[in-house]
Design a protein around this motif. Structure first.
Motif, short mmCIF file in Angstrom:
data_model
loop_
_atom_site.label_atom_id
_atom_site.label_comp_id
_atom_site.label_asym_id
_atom_site.label_seq_id
_atom_site.Cartn_x
_atom_site.Cartn_y
_atom_site.Cartn_z
N TRP A 205 -10.23 -23.16 13.35
CA TRP A 205 -9.22 -22.66 12.25
C TRP A 205 -9.13 -21.10 12.42
N LEU A 206 -10.19 -20.57 12.61
CA LEU A 206 -10.21 -18.95 12.59
C LEU A 206 -9.26 -18.56 13.94
N HIS A 207 -9.78 -19.21 15.05
CA HIS A 207 -8.99 -19.13 16.33
C HIS A 207 -7.26 -19.17 16.24
N PHE A 208 -7.10 -20.19 15.38
CA PHE A 208 -5.72 -20.43 15.28
C PHE A 208 -5.10 -19.69 14.20
N ALA A 209 -5.62 -19.07 13.18
CA ALA A 209 -5.37 -18.20 12.26
C ALA A 209 -4.91 -17.02 12.87
N LEU A 213 -1.54 -14.73 13.65
CA LEU A 213 -1.32 -13.18 13.40
C LEU A 213 -0.97 -12.70 14.70
N VAL A 214 -1.23 -13.08 15.65
CA VAL A 214 -0.51 -12.75 17.03
C VAL A 214 1.11 -13.11 16.94
N GLY A 215 1.52 -13.93 16.64
CA GLY A 215 3.26 -14.40 16.23
C GLY A 215 3.61 -13.46 15.19
N ILE A 216 2.89 -13.07 14.16
CA ILE A 216 3.36 -12.16 13.08
C ILE A 216 3.62 -10.84 13.40
N ILE A 217 2.63 -10.39 14.50
CA ILE A 217 2.50 -8.85 14.93
C ILE A 217 3.74 -8.62 15.92
N THR A 218 3.86 -9.87 16.81
CA THR A 218 4.93 -9.97 17.83
C THR A 218 6.44 -9.79 17.00
N ALA A 273 1.89 -11.93 24.05
CA ALA A 273 1.98 -12.81 23.02
C ALA A 273 1.38 -14.27 23.54
N VAL A 274 2.22 -14.64 24.57
CA VAL A 274 1.93 -16.03 24.89
C VAL A 274 0.48 -16.15 25.48
N ILE A 275 0.24 -15.24 26.26
CA ILE A 275 -1.15 -15.51 26.86
C ILE A 275 -2.20 -15.04 25.88
N SER A 276 -2.02 -14.42 25.10
CA SER A 276 -3.15 -14.07 23.69
C SER A 276 -3.32 -15.38 22.98
N ALA A 277 -2.02 -16.01 22.53
CA ALA A 277 -2.35 -17.24 21.79
C ALA A 277 -2.87 -18.31 22.62
N TYR A 278 -2.56 -18.49 23.61
CA TYR A 278 -2.98 -19.47 24.67
C TYR A 278 -4.52 -19.32 24.84
N TRP A 279 -5.22 -18.31 25.06
CA TRP A 279 -6.65 -18.14 25.32
C TRP A 279 -7.19 -18.26 24.01
N LEU A 280 -6.62 -17.86 22.97
CA LEU A 280 -7.44 -18.04 21.55
C LEU A 280 -7.42 -19.49 21.33
N GLY A 281 -6.25 -20.13 21.67
CA GLY A 281 -6.33 -21.69 21.44
C GLY A 281 -7.33 -22.22 22.15
N ALA A 301 2.00 -22.70 19.99
CA ALA A 301 2.46 -23.27 19.02
C ALA A 301 2.67 -22.80 17.63
N VAL A 302 1.14 -22.35 17.19
CA VAL A 302 0.66 -21.67 16.07
C VAL A 302 1.42 -20.23 16.19
N ALA A 303 1.07 -19.54 17.05
CA ALA A 303 1.92 -18.27 17.39
C ALA A 303 3.38 -18.13 16.99
N THR A 304 3.98 -19.09 17.59
CA THR A 304 5.29 -19.48 17.14
C THR A 304 5.75 -19.61 15.69
N MET A 305 4.87 -20.56 14.96
CA MET A 305 5.01 -20.54 13.83
C MET A 305 4.82 -19.27 12.77
N GLY A 306 3.65 -18.56 13.44
CA GLY A 306 3.64 -17.19 12.96
C GLY A 306 4.86 -16.19 12.79
N MET A 307 5.40 -16.21 13.94
CA MET A 307 6.78 -15.44 14.23
C MET A 307 7.75 -15.88 13.35
N LEU A 308 7.67 -17.29 13.05
CA LEU A 308 9.05 -17.72 12.19
C LEU A 308 8.42 -17.84 10.58
N SER A 309 7.18 -17.28 10.38
CA SER A 309 6.77 -17.43 9.17
C SER A 309 7.40 -16.50 8.08
#
Length: 586
Positions: A205-209, A213-218, A273-281, A301-309
């Motif tokens: 859950w922490l990795h996905f959080a 965060l990566v998505g929101i920063i992006t 963003a894509v590579i960071s989110a992929y490796w965190l996942g 997918a979670v990073a995209t949700m962050g971006m659209l949050s």
């Protein structure tokens, strides 16, 4: 509406198909039934964006070329027969179309994230997969709450007795956006702990959080980059304005150069963003039955949700543009004093920047959402074909051709969209000229222009002109998939149709994102370079520099409000069509 639509469909299918006590369908397969919803949303969004863009920009170009350049009357002057069509176009092209675009973005992202969450839960043999499937719906429910608080936090510092603005409107909007972002981070972390905690991988859950965060920063960086390239407070737009002082040609060259340069920073941001989110996942600790890490795609997918949050707040910033533009139009038409027009002009310039930042945000989310949809498509092909399908080899000639056709599709679509605006604008120009020639009393306020004629021209032309590019978008992927499926049957290459369509999707996404960035930024920069000169710089209104800037703005109009916004809808539409039609290509 998006959250409600997906939630009602999901729960209806869940009850109707008796997922709890049925052996026919597992809960992880349920999201595959929702792809039609995403396709419907993207189908309407494409036509709303394309038709709305043709409508608004044909009216705008026609009004500017005859009114400002030939007759020398101000923008939104009531004597201009195309002025009402121009003001209506702001609502059609900017409000309705952008609403449809973000509706489609969120729908596509929710459904693809549900598919990826379900398939990952299935591979990991998680006891309860519902948290991973319902997570996107919860995130976007929080989006409504945090964006509402962000909107309510907006407070201007203007003195009621003063006739000037004390604080930059953009700074006020940015402050509200910052409040929304902080609350979105807190809501996101809470949602991941609540829904994505599993005993198989306690730290997942922490990795996905962090992915969120990566998505929101992006999203924040995208908004900042777009603002830098399109706000006249910064160097890029001022360099285009300065180029206007040496003529029309140098203005166009400077705008094109700026647009091309503006593709670099967003591309680097998306890549990171894509590579960071992929490796965190991937390092989340979730593994499949073979012990291989599987969380990478769900991380993106979670990073995209962050971006659209914060999508609801971003849409609010976007609506600011046409509202300010129409307020300026009403001030001009009702012949308000200059002090009123000065304020509406400043708000209009800020509105241009917020529209450009929203387009940047929409392109960034389209890039991440398309990557998700592409991954969901590969998952779906694997599910239906019962063959592992996780890579596309472009060294195969047919697959490479598919990629080439995907890139060509983007350029052909953009060309047809711009040409549609050009043809419709010519009709408007001829009509406005005819009215000025036949009724000279218009210029002396003795005759009232026939506004309705221009409205009917742009409305009927927009509906007629959007058929060809729209048909290209819908028919191309289906035709390419079926043709290469037949080729594959004759050459004994299984899944060739699906592979060629995947390559088409990949190349179209890459070309489309870069092209949309170029078109949106160049158009926004030309528009604000004109606004900068109109604020009194380089000779002000009526000067030679202003005339050159109007030419640049006219060139940029179909770029930023027709072809550019339609492109990122097209990218997602191609992805949703392939998702819906995947069984056809097998």
């Amino acid at each position: 509406m998006t959250v409600l639509g997906v939630a009602i469909l999901y729960s209806s299918f869940y009850v109707y198909l008796r997922v709890e006590d049925s052996n026919t369908m597992h809960v992880t397969e349920l999201p595959l039934l929702l792809v039609g919803y995403g396709f419907g949303a993207s189908f309407v969004a494409l036509f709303a964006q394309l038709g709305g863009g043709i409508y608004t920009k044909a009216a705008d170009v026609g009004a500017d070329l005859v009114g400002k350049v030939e007759q020398g009357i101000p923008e939104d002057d009531p004597r201009n027969p195309a002025v009402i069509a121009d003001l209506v176009g702001d609502n059609v092209g900017d409000c309705a179309a952008r609403g449809a675009d973000l509706f489609e973005s969120i729908a596509a992202e929710i459904i693809s994230a549900m598919i990826l969450g379900g398939s990952m839960a299935k591979r990991c043999r998680l006891e309860d997969a519902s948290g991973f499937i319902l997570f996107p719906l919860v995130v976007h429910s929080f989006d409504l709450v945090v964006s509402a608080i962000g909107i309510l936090s907006i407070r201007g510092t203007r003195d009621p007795g003063s006739k000037s603005l004390v604080e930059d409107p953009m700074a006020i909007l940015q402050r509200g956006y910052s409040v929304t972002l902080i609350l979105a981070v807190l809501a996101f972390c809470g949602s991941t702990r609540w829904l994505l905690y599993t005993e198989q991988a306690p730290a997942a859950w922490l990795h996905f959080a962090l992915c969120g965060l990566v998505g929101i920063i992006t999203a924040y960086i995208f908004v900042w980059i777009s603002q830098y390239y399109t706000d006249y407070k910064y160097e890029p737009v001022r360099s285009v304005a300065l180029a206007s002082s040496t003529g029309h040609g140098t203005n166009v060259i400077a705008g094109v150069g700026l647009g091309l340069e503006s593709t670099a920073m967003p591309t680097l941001v998306i890549s990171v963003a894509v590579i960071s989110a992929y490796w965190l996942g991937k390092t989340s600790g979730l593994v499949d039955t073979d012990g291989s890490p599987t969380g990478g795609l769900f991380g993106t997918a979670v990073a995209t949700m962050g971006m659209l949050s914060t999508a609801a707040y971003v849409l609010t910033m976007d609506m600011f543009g046409p509202i300010a533009d129409n307020a300026g139009g009403i001030a001009e038409m009702s012949q308000q004093p200059d002090s009123v027009r000065e304020i509406t002009d400043l708000l209009d310039a800020v509105g241009n920047t917020t529209k450009a930042t929203t387009k940047g945000f929409a392109i960034g989310s389209a890039a991440l959402a398309s990557f998700l949809l592409f991954s969901a498509y590969m998952d779906e092909v694997s599910h239906f074909a019962q063959i592992k399908f996780n890579e596309v080899d472009i060294a195969i000639p047919e697959v490479f051709i598919g990629g080439l056709l995907g890139s060509m599709l983007i350029y052909l679509f953009s060309a047809w969209a711009c040409m549609a605006v050009g043809r419709t604008a010519q009709e408007v120009v001829n009509e406005v000229r005819r009215q000025f020639m036949e009724r000279p009393g218009i210029m002396t306020y003795q005759d009232k222009p026939d506004y309705g004629r221009c409205v009917s021209i742009v409305a009927s032309s927009a509906l007629r002109e959007m058929i060809k590019p729209g048909a290209l978008a819908v028919v191309s992927p289906i035709l390419i998939g079926i043709v290469f499926k037949i080729v594959g049957q004759y050459t004994e290459q299984p899944l060739l149709g699906a592979k060629v369509v995947a390559a088409m999707l990949m190349f179209a996404t890459v070309s489309g994102i870069l092209m949309a960035l170029f078109l949106n930024t160049a158009g926004g920069a030309w528009d604000n370079a004109k606004k900068f000169i109109e604020s009194g710089a380089l000779g002000g209104k009526g000067s030679d520099a202003h005339k050159a800037a109007v030419t640049g703005d006219t060139v940029g109009d179909p770029f930023k409000d027709t072809a550019g916004p339609s492109l990122h809808v097209l990218i997602k539409m191609l992805a949703t069509i392939t998702l819906v039609m995947a069984p056809l290509f097998l």
